[in-house]
Each structure stands twice: as structure tokens, then as C-alpha cells.
Design a protein around this motif. Structure first.
Motif, PDB file in Angstrom:
ATOM      1  N   ALA A  54       8.864   2.983  -0.239  1.00  0.00           N
ATOM      2  CA  ALA A  54       8.708   4.055  -1.145  1.00  0.00           C
ATOM      3  C   ALA A  54       9.732   4.163  -2.302  1.00  0.00           C
ATOM      4  CB  ALA A  54       8.694   5.480  -0.458  1.00  0.00           C
TER       5      ALA A  54
ATOM      6  N   ARG B 225       2.661   1.561  -3.380  1.00  0.00           N
ATOM      7  CA  ARG B 225       1.863   1.991  -4.546  1.00  0.00           C
ATOM      8  C   ARG B 225       1.439   3.756  -4.200  1.00  0.00           C
ATOM      9  NH1 ARG B 225      -1.760  -1.767  -7.053  1.00  0.00           N
ATOM     10  NH2 ARG B 225      -1.442  -3.786  -6.520  1.00  0.00           N
ATOM     11  N   ASP B 226       1.074   4.043  -3.072  1.00  0.00           N
ATOM     12  CA  ASP B 226       1.163   5.455  -3.131  1.00  0.00           C
ATOM     13  C   ASP B 226       2.388   6.355  -3.480  1.00  0.00           C
ATOM     14  OD1 ASP B 226      -1.360   5.022  -1.867  1.00  0.00           O
ATOM     15  OD2 ASP B 226      -0.914   5.257   0.083  1.00  0.00           O
ATOM     16  N   SER B 227       3.483   5.848  -3.089  1.00  0.00           N
ATOM     17  CA  SER B 227       4.634   6.291  -3.714  1.00  0.00           C
ATOM     18  C   SER B 227       4.884   6.432  -4.853  1.00  0.00           C
ATOM     19  CB  SER B 227       5.804   5.604  -2.855  1.00  0.00           C
ATOM     20  OG  SER B 227       6.917   6.335  -3.231  1.00  0.00           O
TER      21      SER B 227
ATOM     22  N   VAL C 162       1.476   2.014 -12.158  1.00  0.00           N
ATOM     23  CA  VAL C 162       1.591   1.664 -10.605  1.00  0.00           C
ATOM     24  C   VAL C 162       1.258  -0.047 -10.630  1.00  0.00           C
ATOM     25  CG1 VAL C 162       0.493   1.769  -8.371  1.00  0.00           C
ATOM     26  CG2 VAL C 162       1.100   3.845  -9.843  1.00  0.00           C
ATOM     27  N   ASP C 163       0.082  -0.425 -10.979  1.00  0.00           N
ATOM     28  CA  ASP C 163      -0.338  -1.781 -10.752  1.00  0.00           C
ATOM     29  C   ASP C 163       0.772  -2.810 -11.219  1.00  0.00           C
ATOM     30  OD1 ASP C 163      -2.552  -1.145  -9.645  1.00  0.00           O
ATOM     31  OD2 ASP C 163      -3.672  -1.343 -11.385  1.00  0.00           O
TER      32      ASP C 163
ATOM     33  N   PRO D  26       0.739  -1.251  -0.064  1.00  0.00           N
ATOM     34  CA  PRO D  26       0.094   0.029  -0.031  1.00  0.00           C
ATOM     35  C   PRO D  26       1.079   1.280   0.153  1.00  0.00           C
ATOM     36  CG  PRO D  26      -0.936  -1.634   1.450  1.00  0.00           C
ATOM     37  CD  PRO D  26       0.272  -2.104   1.098  1.00  0.00           C
ATOM     38  N   ALA D  27       1.926   1.239   0.899  1.00  0.00           N
ATOM     39  CA  ALA D  27       2.853   2.540   0.751  1.00  0.00           C
ATOM     40  C   ALA D  27       3.621   2.707  -0.238  1.00  0.00           C
ATOM     41  CB  ALA D  27       3.775   2.549   2.003  1.00  0.00           C
TER      42      ALA D  27
ATOM     43  N   LYS E 173       2.575   6.196  -7.166  1.00  0.00           N
ATOM     44  CA  LYS E 173       1.336   7.238  -7.766  1.00  0.00           C
ATOM     45  C   LYS E 173       1.930   8.817  -7.760  1.00  0.00           C
ATOM     46  CE  LYS E 173      -2.676   4.730  -7.125  1.00  0.00           C
ATOM     47  NZ  LYS E 173      -3.888   4.567  -6.215  1.00  0.00           N
ATOM     48  N   GLU E 174       2.556   9.020  -6.612  1.00  0.00           N
ATOM     49  CA  GLU E 174       3.077  10.433  -6.166  1.00  0.00           C
ATOM     50  C   GLU E 174       4.386  10.579  -7.277  1.00  0.00           C
ATOM     51  OE1 GLU E 174       4.914  13.251  -2.790  1.00  0.00           O
ATOM     52  OE2 GLU E 174       4.046  11.409  -2.448  1.00  0.00           O
TER      53      GLU E 174
END
Length: 201
Positions: free
Chosen positions: A196, A64-66, A103-104, A61-62, A68-69
Motif C-alpha cells: 500500500a 493497485r487498489d491502494s 495506477v497502471d 493487486p493490493a 486507486k484509493e
């Protein structure tokens, strides 16, 4: 009888102190080395596509968020550099549809293997991590030479702490000294997870 007993106890006390000191030093050494061990284990598991072991060393989850950003920032910088407003608009629409699938594809064992072998996402349409992103293992703290068929030339890898609970592996490429980093974060005393990615174009 008390005399010999005291003498024996006094003789064993330095040995106990030495043993405690050795154990403490060994424990501290293991704590210090733990992110290097985690990096080596994760890279080996990712190269082998061992999803179960990869899951133990990645906070998906972390990550993926990284991703995306970072990918959104990469695309924004490209659009800002484009003076043609029509092309920028088209690029923005493409970028929005691009981020999710990209991202996926990188939040997988294949993607993690690519990230740890010097092949980060470039933000190209339809991009996927290389299916065989593997190299000969090298020390994380020293430069290593990638295989020509799978990775960019002139790449060096360094690793080290960036605070008590953060460990960073930096990949430097020969393209105008471009670099990016993989960030591991501590969970508990000995556990580290890839959490990240920092992309710098």
C-alpha cells in the motif's frame, strides 16, 4: 565408567544451552530485521528494473487498489478546494480518466522505484514515473540526501514497525512538511511485501 560419562554429559549441557540461546537470539534478530532486508532488496531490484525480483517483494493487486484509493482521494480534495463548479465538473471527468493509466504506470518496476526514491504520483494529467528514478542507497532508518536531478530537495526517510505485521517507510519532503508512506505487510514469518501507499498532501 558411569562417573566420567556423567561428568562429560554435565559439562556439555551448558554448551548446548548456550548454543540454543544463541540460535534463538539470531533467529529473533533475523525476524526483526526481515522488513529492512526486504526494503533494501526491493529498492535495489526496482532501481535495476529487475522485474522478477520486484514481483517477489510487491503485492501488485493490493498496491493497485491502494493507489486507486489514494489518487481518487487526492483528486477529490483538489476538487473540493475548487470553488468554480464548472471547473470542478471538468476536473472530475479528467480525474476519472486519469486514475486508471496513472495506477497502471506506477504499478511497475519504474513506478516502484519512483515510490521508493521519494517521487510519488502527483495526480497530474499524463503523469508517468521518472524513467531513471534512482539514487545512492541510504539506510532506511536514517535521513538521506536525494540527487538534485531526480528527486525533491530536503527529503528525509524513516522506517519502522507499525504493528507486528506492518512496516512503514515514511518520506518527508520540504514542501510544507508534506509526506507519504510505503506500507509493507508480512506474509508468513520472514516475508514482507509492499502492499500500500499512503499519500498525504
Amino acid at each position: 565408567m558411569t562417573g566420567p560419562t556423567r561428568t562429560k554429559g554435565a559439562a556439555t549441557r551448558p554448551l548446548l544451552i548456550t548454543l540454543v540461546v544463541v540460535v534463538v537470539i539470531a533467529a529473533l534478530g533475523f525476524v526483526y530485521a526481515s522488513p529492512y532486508i526486504a526494503l533494501n532488496n526491493l529498492k535495489s531490484a526496482a532501481d535495476a528494473r529487475d522485474a522478477q525480483t520486484v514481483n517477489q517483494y510487491v503485492d501488485f493487486p493490493a498496491l493497485r487498489d491502494s493507489l486507486k484509493e489514494q489518487i481518487a482521494g487526492m483528486l477529490t480534495r483538489r476538487l473540493d478546494a475548487d470553488n468554480d463548479s464548472k471547473m470542478a465538473t471538468i476536473g472530475a471527468m479528467i480525474g476519472v480518466t486519469l486514475i486508471g493509466p496513472l495506477v497502471d504506470s506506477y504499478a511497475t518496476p519504474d513506478g516502484v522505484a519512483a515510490l521508493l526514491n521519494g517521487m510519488p504520483p502527483r495526480g497530474d494529467p499524463g503523469e508517468h514515473p521518472p524513467a531513471a528514478a534512482t539514487q545512492t542507497p541510504a539506510s532506511p532508518a536514517a535521513g538521506d540526501t536525494p540527487t538534485p536531478a531526480t528527486a525533491p530537495a530536503s527529503r528525509q526517510t524513516t522506517a519502522g514497525y507499525r504493528g507486528l505485521n506492518e512496516f512503514v517507510v515514511t518520506y518527508r519532503r520540504g514542501e510544507a512538511n508534506a509526506h507519504y508512506s510505503a506500507v509493507f505487510r508480512r506474509e508468513g514469518l520472514f516475508t514482507w511485501k509492499l502492499a500500500a501507499i499512503n499519500l498525504n498532501e
